[in-house]
Design a protein around this motif. Structure first.
Motif, PDB file in Angstrom:
ATOM      1  N   ASN A  69      11.424   0.964   4.002  1.00 15.90           N
ATOM      2  CA  ASN A  69      10.563  -0.124   4.427  1.00 15.90           C
ATOM      3  C   ASN A  69       9.786  -0.576   3.207  1.00 15.90           C
ATOM      4  OD1 ASN A  69       8.991  -1.979   5.789  1.00 15.90           O
ATOM      5  ND2 ASN A  69       7.577  -0.450   6.611  1.00 15.90           N
ATOM      6  N   ARG A  70      10.171  -1.718   2.630  1.00 10.77           N
ATOM      7  CA  ARG A  70       9.527  -2.190   1.411  1.00 10.77           C
ATOM      8  C   ARG A  70       8.170  -2.780   1.746  1.00 10.77           C
ATOM      9  NH1 ARG A  70      14.525  -3.961   1.448  1.00 10.77           N
ATOM     10  NH2 ARG A  70      14.004  -6.154   1.701  1.00 10.77           N
ATOM     11  N   LYS A  71       7.130  -2.213   1.151  1.00  8.03           N
ATOM     12  CA  LYS A  71       5.764  -2.647   1.441  1.00  8.03           C
ATOM     13  C   LYS A  71       5.089  -3.161   0.175  1.00  8.03           C
ATOM     14  CE  LYS A  71       4.586   0.292   5.396  1.00  8.03           C
ATOM     15  NZ  LYS A  71       3.587   1.258   5.911  1.00  8.03           N
ATOM     16  N   TYR A  72       4.193  -4.105   0.352  1.00  6.59           N
ATOM     17  CA  TYR A  72       3.399  -4.634  -0.748  1.00  6.59           C
ATOM     18  C   TYR A  72       1.924  -4.338  -0.481  1.00  6.59           C
ATOM     19  CZ  TYR A  72       7.697  -7.186  -1.632  1.00  6.59           C
ATOM     20  OH  TYR A  72       9.013  -7.502  -1.870  1.00  6.59           O
ATOM     21  N   ASP A  73       1.161  -4.208  -1.576  1.00 10.54           N
ATOM     22  CA  ASP A  73      -0.278  -3.980  -1.494  1.00 10.54           C
ATOM     23  C   ASP A  73      -0.585  -2.768  -0.623  1.00 10.54           C
ATOM     24  OD1 ASP A  73      -2.864  -4.415  -2.180  1.00 10.54           O
ATOM     25  OD2 ASP A  73      -3.266  -5.792  -0.530  1.00 10.54           O
ATOM     26  N   CYS A  74       0.071  -1.669  -0.932  1.00 13.57           N
ATOM     27  CA  CYS A  74      -0.119  -0.439  -0.162  1.00 13.57           C
ATOM     28  C   CYS A  74      -0.448   0.676  -1.140  1.00 13.57           C
ATOM     29  CB  CYS A  74       1.147  -0.122   0.626  1.00 13.57           C
ATOM     30  SG  CYS A  74       0.886   1.088   1.929  1.00 13.57           S
ATOM     31  N   ALA A  75      -1.695   0.715  -1.590  1.00 13.90           N
ATOM     32  CA  ALA A  75      -2.081   1.587  -2.699  1.00 13.90           C
ATOM     33  C   ALA A  75      -2.085   3.062  -2.333  1.00 13.90           C
ATOM     34  CB  ALA A  75      -3.470   1.182  -3.214  1.00 13.90           C
ATOM     35  N   ASN A  76      -2.140   3.397  -1.049  1.00 14.34           N
ATOM     36  CA  ASN A  76      -2.299   4.799  -0.653  1.00 14.34           C
ATOM     37  C   ASN A  76      -0.983   5.485  -0.296  1.00 14.34           C
ATOM     38  OD1 ASN A  76      -5.137   4.805  -0.930  1.00 14.34           O
ATOM     39  ND2 ASN A  76      -5.335   3.760   1.040  1.00 14.34           N
ATOM     40  N   GLU A  77       0.127   4.793  -0.463  1.00 12.68           N
ATOM     41  CA  GLU A  77       1.416   5.422  -0.181  1.00 12.68           C
ATOM     42  C   GLU A  77       2.157   5.658  -1.488  1.00 12.68           C
ATOM     43  OE1 GLU A  77       4.004   3.855   2.801  1.00 12.68           O
ATOM     44  OE2 GLU A  77       2.343   3.190   4.053  1.00 12.68           O
ATOM     45  N   SER A  78       2.786   6.824  -1.590  1.00 13.61           N
ATOM     46  CA  SER A  78       3.584   7.142  -2.772  1.00 13.61           C
ATOM     47  C   SER A  78       4.996   7.463  -2.336  1.00 13.61           C
ATOM     48  CB  SER A  78       2.983   8.332  -3.532  1.00 13.61           C
ATOM     49  OG  SER A  78       3.736   8.609  -4.695  1.00 13.61           O
ATOM     50  N   ARG A  79       5.841   6.444  -2.327  1.00 12.77           N
ATOM     51  CA  ARG A  79       7.248   6.591  -1.957  1.00 12.77           C
ATOM     52  C   ARG A  79       7.999   5.364  -2.435  1.00 12.77           C
ATOM     53  NH1 ARG A  79       8.435   3.615   2.622  1.00 12.77           N
ATOM     54  NH2 ARG A  79       6.603   2.718   3.633  1.00 12.77           N
ATOM     55  N   PRO A  80       9.322   5.451  -2.508  1.00 13.94           N
ATOM     56  CA  PRO A  80      10.102   4.305  -2.991  1.00 13.94           C
ATOM     57  C   PRO A  80       9.877   3.053  -2.146  1.00 13.94           C
ATOM     58  CG  PRO A  80      11.432   6.286  -2.960  1.00 13.94           C
ATOM     59  CD  PRO A  80      10.152   6.631  -2.264  1.00 13.94           C
ATOM     60  N   VAL A  82       7.415   0.895  -2.342  1.00 11.83           N
ATOM     61  CA  VAL A  82       6.024   0.497  -2.153  1.00 11.83           C
ATOM     62  C   VAL A  82       5.446   0.007  -3.476  1.00 11.83           C
ATOM     63  CG1 VAL A  82       3.719   1.313  -1.546  1.00 11.83           C
ATOM     64  CG2 VAL A  82       5.699   2.110  -0.250  1.00 11.83           C
ATOM     65  N   VAL A  83       4.766  -1.141  -3.445  1.00 13.33           N
ATOM     66  CA  VAL A  83       4.110  -1.678  -4.642  1.00 13.33           C
ATOM     67  C   VAL A  83       2.778  -2.306  -4.246  1.00 13.33           C
ATOM     68  CG1 VAL A  83       6.294  -2.161  -5.811  1.00 13.33           C
ATOM     69  CG2 VAL A  83       5.191  -3.965  -4.479  1.00 13.33           C
ATOM     70  N   SER A  84       1.903  -2.447  -5.227  1.00 14.29           N
ATOM     71  CA  SER A  84       0.645  -3.156  -5.005  1.00 14.29           C
ATOM     72  C   SER A  84       0.694  -4.580  -5.549  1.00 14.29           C
ATOM     73  CB  SER A  84      -0.514  -2.398  -5.665  1.00 14.29           C
ATOM     74  OG  SER A  84      -0.752  -1.177  -4.998  1.00 14.29           O
ATOM     75  N   GLU A  85       1.457  -4.796  -6.620  1.00 12.28           N
ATOM     76  CA  GLU A  85       1.572  -6.126  -7.215  1.00 12.28           C
ATOM     77  C   GLU A  85       3.023  -6.413  -7.564  1.00 12.28           C
ATOM     78  OE1 GLU A  85      -2.535  -6.902  -9.693  1.00 12.28           O
ATOM     79  OE2 GLU A  85      -1.026  -5.615 -10.611  1.00 12.28           O
ATOM     80  N   LEU A  86       3.507  -7.552  -7.125  1.00 11.23           N
ATOM     81  CA  LEU A  86       4.827  -8.014  -7.545  1.00 11.23           C
ATOM     82  C   LEU A  86       4.654  -8.826  -8.827  1.00 11.23           C
ATOM     83  CD1 LEU A  86       7.831  -8.122  -6.713  1.00 11.23           C
ATOM     84  CD2 LEU A  86       7.327 -10.310  -5.622  1.00 11.23           C
ATOM     85  N   CYS A 295       9.049   8.304  -6.516  1.00 13.63           N
ATOM     86  CA  CYS A 295       7.855   7.505  -6.770  1.00 13.63           C
ATOM     87  C   CYS A 295       7.978   6.063  -6.304  1.00 13.63           C
ATOM     88  CB  CYS A 295       7.495   7.487  -8.241  1.00 13.63           C
ATOM     89  SG  CYS A 295       8.424   8.456  -9.307  1.00 13.63           S
ATOM     90  N   ARG A 296       6.802   5.436  -6.351  1.00 15.96           N
ATOM     91  CA  ARG A 296       6.682   4.031  -6.016  1.00 15.96           C
ATOM     92  C   ARG A 296       7.452   3.159  -7.015  1.00 15.96           C
ATOM     93  NH1 ARG A 296       1.431   2.553  -3.667  1.00 15.96           N
ATOM     94  NH2 ARG A 296       1.456   0.812  -5.136  1.00 15.96           N
ATOM     95  N   ALA A 297       7.678   1.920  -6.608  1.00 16.32           N
ATOM     96  CA  ALA A 297       8.385   0.979  -7.484  1.00 16.32           C
ATOM     97  C   ALA A 297       7.486   0.423  -8.571  1.00 16.32           C
ATOM     98  CB  ALA A 297       8.968  -0.168  -6.656  1.00 16.32           C
ATOM     99  N   ASP A 298       6.205   0.833  -8.600  1.00 15.70           N
ATOM    100  CA  ASP A 298       5.315   0.418  -9.681  1.00 15.70           C
ATOM    101  C   ASP A 298       4.594   1.619 -10.302  1.00 15.70           C
ATOM    102  OD1 ASP A 298       3.603   1.062  -7.625  1.00 15.70           O
ATOM    103  OD2 ASP A 298       2.624  -0.899  -7.498  1.00 15.70           O
ATOM    104  N   ALA A 299       5.234   2.800 -10.245  1.00 16.05           N
ATOM    105  CA  ALA A 299       4.611   4.026 -10.734  1.00 16.05           C
ATOM    106  C   ALA A 299       4.391   3.983 -12.242  1.00 16.05           C
ATOM    107  CB  ALA A 299       5.479   5.228 -10.369  1.00 16.05           C
ATOM    108  N   VAL A 300       3.315   4.639 -12.692  1.00 14.85           N
ATOM    109  CA  VAL A 300       2.976   4.707 -14.114  1.00 14.85           C
ATOM    110  C   VAL A 300       2.455   6.101 -14.430  1.00 14.85           C
ATOM    111  CG1 VAL A 300       1.472   3.848 -15.952  1.00 14.85           C
ATOM    112  CG2 VAL A 300       2.369   2.255 -14.248  1.00 14.85           C
TER     113      VAL A 300
END
Length: 497
Positions: A69-80, A82-86, A295-300
């Motif tokens: 389930n691709r989610k945006y702006d979901c800062a508290n989830e750590s899974r593939p 999920v991103v906060s900013e596209l 990890c998330r799709a925007d992990a650092v």
């Protein structure tokens, strides 16, 4: 320059992207080992020292998976997914350069979503083109479901992408129909077994084409109990025969709150023991990756942590960075890490056989034992028990020490008097450490010490700042000599009763 400092100040890998130990890589040709020695998602040793990042430039996907389930702006989830900013490609490049300057241990840039990178070829390859020109010291990687892969292999090679991850969950269309409700291919939505058959054929063709061009391929597979758990042994055998050099079997994430089909329908995730057993069963056919963090799709940052909130677009705009100075600093730190790794490699050779001879007598005193380790990076036992968000798990035995995986937990305490529901967090940590004979950390409080002991898990804070493998081996030998392994066996039996 001290490596324990470098590791701690560095920067979690995903169904899209994440390695093997140096021992597993030893048989590979030198040119391949050189490609992966500082790749935290391909080398288990490297992940203690080097950081990675993902840039979220690929929103669209060409298949649907029951676990996604691709989610945006979901800062508290750590899974593939999920991103906060596209990001657009220009924003992505700016972010990569800011991270590379701030986290000099960052060696790898991957595009892993939140959709499929190759379903967004223009955005993906424009990002790669600019990065290859502006940040040539950073390895570029891509992760894909494989449907569009055969059409993109030439372009991947053109951009010097020499690491590709393909998510392959099955090689049987009947099993695939239980995982993928549809694919979008040749401008048509295709469903059921036919869709799964096309996807599998495209994945296998893409894998073969990559290997022909000398591009390293890692295969990711999601372990779904009752669906593909037994079948993944066949997947491992086939992808190895076709030239993939690493297999990452990772657990299904299926919490109902994530909104995935499997989560809503109550499909369970595998237990740690199930995952380890399957990884061990596949290991005879394939080098197995055991340190993936999904990890998330925007992990650092380093695997096991995420510093993405330090590099949002608004914060990057305020940064003043001297890129030339940052490049010099990056080179110096990479050289220091390499020297540290070379020195540790010599020490690790003796870990293949414990320093003291195995004890004779009661066989169970020499049984393998799992040890959990709290670490903030650098390959050291260097984290307080109450500050850990995850524990690395190692197996110690008379044959030596091997990495098994990681177990996520809630922080027991964050260093103040109002630590939330500490009792619940501690109970959760003890459940997560089920099966471990000991937990190694830099410090631990009186209360968790007692609770761990009562659960049959021996706390140990005597090896702070020591290399993990050496500390695990030392504790194992101490537990054999003191009879603690016998006590741990009895405690496990009591808990089961």
């Amino acid at each position: 320059m001290e490596l324990n400092v470098l590791g701690q100040n560095g920067g979690g890998c995903s169904a899209g992207s994440c390695g093997s130990s140096d021992d597993q890589l030893a048989h590979l040709p030198e040119h391949i080992r050189e490609k992966v020695h500082n790749h935290p998602c391909y080398s288990e040793e490297a992940h203690h020292y080097f950081a990675r990042m993902h840039v979220a430039v690929a929103p669209a996907c060409n298949i649907q998976c029951h676990y996604c389930n691709r989610k945006y702006d979901c800062a508290n989830e750590s899974r593939p997914g999920v991103v906060s900013e596209l990001l657009d490609p220009l924003q992505a490049v700016k972010k990569v350069k800011a991270v590379a300057a701030t986290i000099p241990q960052m060696t790898v840039l991957g595009i892993a979503g939140p959709g499929d990178p190759l379903a967004n070829p223009q955005r993906t390859f424009e990002t790669f083109r600019m990065l290859s020109e502006q940040a040539p010291d950073i390895k570029l990687c891509v992760s894909t479901n494989g449907l569009a892969l055969p059409d993109c292999v030439d372009e991947l090679a053109r951009h010097n992408i020499d690491h590709v991850t393909i998510t392959i969950n099955c090689v049987d269309p009947d099993i695939g129909a239980e995982i993928y409700p549809w694919i979008y291919w040749n401008n048509k939505r295709i469903r059921g077994r036919k869709a799964a058959k096309i996807l599998i054929e495209r994945q296998q063709k893409g894998l073969e084409m990559l290997v022909e061009r000398g591009i390293l391929v890692k295969v990711n597979s999601v372990l779904i109990p009752g669906v593909n758990d037994e079948h993944l042994k066949e997947v491992s055998r086939i992808v190895r025969a076709k030239g993939a050099f690493l297999h990452n079997v990772m657990p299904l994430i299926a919490a109902a709150e994530h909104g995935t089909f499997y989560g809503v329908m109550g499909q369970r995730s595998p237990e740690p023991e199930e995952l380890q057993d399957l990884q061990d069963a596949c290991a005879g056919d394939m080098n197995m990756m055991r340190h993936c963090r999904q990890c998330r799709a925007d992990a650092v940052g380093l695997l096991g942590e995420d510093r993405g909130d330090e590099f949002t677009l608004d914060k990057i705009e305020t940064m003043e960075i001297d890129y030339e100075a940052a490049m010099v600093r990056r080179a110096a730190i990479h050289a220091a890490i390499k020297q540290e790794l070379d020195e540790r490699a010599a020490k690790k050779a003796r870990l293949a056989t414990p320093a003291s001879p195995p004890l004779t007598g009661v066989d169970k005193r020499q049984r393998p034992a799992l040890m959990a380790v709290a670490t903030s990076g650098g390959g050291l036992v260097n984290q307080h028990f109450g500050h850990a968000r995850e524990f690395l798990v190692y197996e110690a035995s008379p044959a030596g020490v091997r990495f098994i995986g990681h177990r996520k937990v809630e922080q027991y305490c964050i260093g103040n008097d109002s630590c939330g529901d500490k009792e619940s967090a501690l109970s959760g940590s003890i459940r997560a450490l089920k099966g471990c004979a000991a937990v190694l950390c830099s410090k631990i409080g009186f209360e968790p010490w007692g609770e761990l002991e009562a659960a049959g898990i021996q706390p140990n804070g005597e090896h702070a700042m020591e290399p993990i493998e050496e500390a695990v081996l030392a504790v194992y030998q101490e537990m054999i000599a003191s009879g603690h392994l016998d006590a741990a066996t009895q405690a496990e039996q009591c808990l089961r009763a």
